[in-house]
Design an enzyme around this catalytic site. Structure first.
Site, PDB file in Angstrom:
ATOM      1  N   LYS A  46      -7.010  -4.628  -3.465  1.00 12.69           N
ATOM      2  CA  LYS A  46      -7.639  -5.305  -2.356  1.00 12.69           C
ATOM      3  C   LYS A  46      -8.804  -4.425  -1.835  1.00 12.69           C
ATOM      4  CE  LYS A  46      -4.325  -3.986   1.045  1.00 12.69           C
ATOM      5  NZ  LYS A  46      -4.891  -3.071   1.959  1.00 12.69           N
ATOM      6  N   CYS A  63      -2.155  -2.848   7.631  1.00 14.61           N
ATOM      7  CA  CYS A  63      -1.995  -3.588   6.444  1.00 14.61           C
ATOM      8  C   CYS A  63      -0.779  -4.332   6.275  1.00 14.61           C
ATOM      9  CB  CYS A  63      -2.331  -2.580   4.913  1.00 14.61           C
ATOM     10  SG  CYS A  63      -4.071  -1.964   4.901  1.00 14.61           S
ATOM     11  N   ASP A  97       0.772  -1.172  -0.008  1.00 16.89           N
ATOM     12  CA  ASP A  97       0.104   0.075  -0.123  1.00 16.89           C
ATOM     13  C   ASP A  97       0.662   1.323  -0.158  1.00 16.89           C
ATOM     14  OD1 ASP A  97      -1.758  -2.182   0.266  1.00 16.89           O
ATOM     15  OD2 ASP A  97      -2.924  -0.785   1.884  1.00 16.89           O
TER      16      ASP A  97
END
Ligand SMILES: [Zn+2]
Length: 216
Positions: A117, A161, A14
């Protein structure tokens, strides 16, 4: 070619505009300035040069995503709500599909694959392997297809994450190393706790990238 080729993979988690102060993201994590992203870029180039296969995750939400506080009338950002059995942190809208700040900031040419995602409006997905509803992404399949057994994981954020992705990777049988110095966390307390939880799962935590140490 290094010994690592074909067996060792990297997951860059991310590293997207909305999570960085550099790009004035809507959910910017402390310390994610231009220098941090450049450090991640450099480390990823180094690992790629050593024969590691590079994979990434990308938060990729529809406008009506459940994690956006704006989709819950009367709620504020960072409030925590219960949805059935699940706990959901309500975030400012971020990483909306197709927006500039949803882009991955590390040179996209380095990646063998970037797994999106959080596409399902009903479920959040901190992990790059599966969402909160248990739906799997293609990550595990892609890693297996490439013969990956060991993973180096870093990115944003340590306490969400990165943690979820690293723990799912360990649970799926990969030998995982997390590079603390290539991660930034939302809050110091939850980040410290996340590192302990990962260690308890058998994940190796390294302060900085050390090719010899991760090659063991
Ligand atoms: Zn998200």
């Amino acid at each position: 070619m290094a010994i690592a080729a074909g067996k060792m993979g990297v997951i860059v988690v991310d590293v997207q505009g909305d999570f960085t102060t550099w790009k004035e993201g809507s959910l910017a994590v402390n310390g994610t300035d231009k220098a941090f992203v450049e450090k991640v870029q450099k480390a990823t180039e180094t690992l790629s040069g050593e024969g590691y296969l590079i994979f990434g995750t990308q938060d990729w939400h529809p406008a009506d995503h459940i994690s956006f506080y704006t989709n819950h009338p009367g709620k504020k950002a960072f409030e925590v709500i219960k949805i059935g059995e699940r706990t959901q942190v309500l975030w400012p809208p971020h990483c909306r599909q197709g927006t500039e700040n949803a882009r991955v900031l590390v040179d996209n040419n380095l990646f063998m694959a970037i797994v999106k995602k959080g596409k399902d409006p009903r479920y959040d997905s901190y992990s790059g392997f599966q969402d909160d509803g248990g739906a799997k992404t293609e990550m595990d399949q892609i890693l297996k297809r490439n013969g990956i057994q060991k993973l180096v994981i870093y990115g944003i954020a340590t306490d969400y994450c990165v943690k979820a992705t690293a723990i799912d990777a360990a649970d799926a049988g990969y030998k995982v190393t997390v590079i603390e110095g290539l991660c930034k966390g939302v809050a110091p307390e939850t980040s410290a706790k996340a590192l302990k939880e990962m260690e308890a799962k058998g994940i190796m935590i390294l302060k900085e990238l050390d090719l010899q140490e991760i090659g063991r």
